[in-house]
Design an enzyme around this catalytic site. Structure first.
Site, mmCIF file in Angstrom:
data_model
loop_
_atom_site.group_PDB
_atom_site.id
_atom_site.type_symbol
_atom_site.label_atom_id
_atom_site.label_comp_id
_atom_site.label_asym_id
_atom_site.label_seq_id
_atom_site.Cartn_x
_atom_site.Cartn_y
_atom_site.Cartn_z
ATOM 1 N N GLY A 50 0.176 8.142 -0.090
ATOM 2 C CA GLY A 50 -0.580 7.177 0.704
ATOM 3 C C GLY A 50 -1.565 6.506 -0.229
ATOM 4 O O GLY A 50 -2.274 7.174 -0.991
ATOM 5 N N ASP A 238 0.702 -0.706 0.136
ATOM 6 C CA ASP A 238 0.520 -0.068 -1.163
ATOM 7 C C ASP A 238 -0.017 -1.050 -2.190
ATOM 8 O O ASP A 238 -0.637 -0.655 -3.175
ATOM 9 C CB ASP A 238 1.829 0.549 -1.648
#
Lengths: 342, 342
Positions: A50, A238
């Protein structure tokens, strides 16, 4: 709501504790990383994953490096830190937050005046990055909850929750903030092949908070949208460049389907995810091991020698995105990244 | 090319042999079904699956019923067969071929003149259905290969191959026929969650025939199309009504992405799949057990008590389909089902 830190620095034992997410949802296992190799392995094996959590992992990785260095001069210590920085950044090249945090720690050492001060600076900067992440996520939620209405059924992909951050979450943070404001939200979680972060982690997180969640396969997204079961889609990111959002493989597919069905598609991400100098074609997408599709939980699920294509991310063009939520507010098209970052 | 029958009737031992597809690709396991309960279990558990193979299973199931009945009058035997027919049809309600075959066998018994003749009629009609399936698939391939050009990279979903039929296959049959004509075809197989028929069976079948195949997750279809890696998409069908094609969950998602990227989207299916009296809203989509998403190969991959939505099929509207290939030829829009069936 449950509160817990996914990753943290122990100042006494000088090591990192983190939730090993590969064990979820069967077990909430906490592991300790006390050297650079073990935190790099944890990043590469997605024990911690993450974008925002990777920033914390990068910062704390630098804290480990400064603690373990045997350098006796400022010069050699800074050289050791540079090597550690390169090693950390190479573990997950596409996610920008990891490099962002590592570089931020490196930059902080420019203020150092002696050997000991470098150690203090690195460790406090790393802790600051983690602390800020929680605050940033809360701010993303504070702005982002306005995008969700009472009764909304919200689809999400992968895990952009507490487990992707230090706490609270980005996409799931927006949902949590909406629930905290008294709105009833139901979530549809796509399982997110091949590593099932949606099926394993998003479902588990939301069930801990008693937020209603239904698990579907990734391929069902078109079907549930066509059948009027989805009011909004929200995902994390991301890396956000001038032209596209890099996020977990599958995000682009959902974005096309959302546009087809006129369903708003939101991205929630901290400003640290933004890469205003980057473009889709300048960023290489990480390709992961084909065994992630050949095996599942240790069991063979495809021919052992079948050819596999396994990119970790895809790119969603800005025209498929209704709004991007950051800690600075809600941004709508055209997305002028320089304005967001300022 | 390999030749083998996925399912067959043994006239000596009066039972059905079939490949238990739940063991693929790890093991090519052949099982025998010698009573109605075991063939129904095999259908429900997807040991045998795929629309045309289900037709053969339905026919052979009726052959089992007629063999095992202790009826001593035509009337009670026909009553037994009616009960068996209802039991078989209830195992997979959405796939039309199963009911089609069972009804065809029942109808054939109308010509019976005594008790023994019923047994002969049922068994030979069941064998005829299986034999015809191979011929029909070859005809689908004979027409359909014209849709594929030398060098094409063809994406497919689920398994519409030999294992979905008695032999050859529908969508994969078209690919096999093109390869037999000397065309070089590369296949991209979507793994097809939750039961991974693409990852387990399509890849295995194509590797047996030395046809190049690359495995991807279902969610990657948008990404590979956007990156110019797909020239055409071809899938099978479980039921074709006037307005939509029912096929494995995920097909609709791929069809929207194919249209977005201007990639031809083909459906290959025998005429027995057509339901000219049916419409999307008149057909109930089978919902399968949520444990298919909670567990994989016996391992828990999601919270044990998470809510799951698990429809087996979705519906692709005709406007997303470039052509439908049947044993009668290639049909392009508008798809007038009555013309196809005539």
């Amino acid at each position: 709501m449950v509160h817990m830190r996914t990753i943290d620095w122990n100042d006494e034992s000088k090591n990192i504790t983190l939730v090993d997410q590969t064990y979820l949802p069967k077990e909430l296992k906490i592991i300790e990383c006390d050297n650079l190799a073990s935190i790099c392995e944890a990043i590469r094996s997605l024990r911690v994953r993450g974008a925002p959590a990777l920033a914390a992992a990068g910062g704390f990785g630098m804290a480990l490096a400064v603690t373990l260095s045997s350098a006796t001069s400022m010069e050699t210590l800074l050289k050791d830190l540079k090597v550690a920085a390169d090693t950390l950044k190479a573990t997950r090249p596409t996610a920008v937050n990891l490099a962002w945090a590592v570089n931020r720690v490196l930059k902080a050492t420019e203020d150092a005046y002696d050997l000991d001060s470098i150690q203090d600076i690195v460790i406090s900067e790393a802790i600051r990055i983690a602390d800020e992440d929680v605050k940033v996520n809360k701010s993303i939620g504070k702005h982002g909850h306005k995008l969700l209405e009472d009764g909304d059924r919200v689809m999400t992909h992968c895990n952009a929750g507490r487990m992707a951050c230090v706490d609270w979450g980005t996409a799931l943070g927006v949902i949590r903030s909406a629930v905290e404001k008294g709105k009833e939200i139901e979530v549809i979680a796509c399982e997110t092949r091949p590593l099932n972060q949606g099926g394993r982690i998003t479902t588990w997180e939301l069930m801990q908070d008693n937020i209603p969640v239904t698990l579907i396969t990734d391929s069902m997204s078109g079907h549930v949208m066509k059948n009027g079961m989805v009011d909004k889609v929200i995902v994390g990111a991301d890396r956000v460049t001038q032209d596209v959002v890099f996020n977990k493989i599958g995000t682009y597919t959902h974005s096309v389907l959302a546009r087809e069905h006129e369903i708003p598609f939101f991205v929630a991400a901290p400003v640290s995810t933004f890469d205003p100098n980057g473009w889709e074609e300048t960023v290489k997408i990480e390709e992961r091991d084909g065994d992630e599709l050949r095996y599942m939980a240790g069991e063979q699920i495809a021919p052992a020698n079948v050819r596999v294509y396994n990119p970790a991310f895809d790119t969603t063009p800005m025209e498929n995105i209704t709004a991007i939520v950051t800690e600075k507010g809600i941004f709508q098209p055209p997305f002028l990244l320089d304005e967001v970052i300022m």
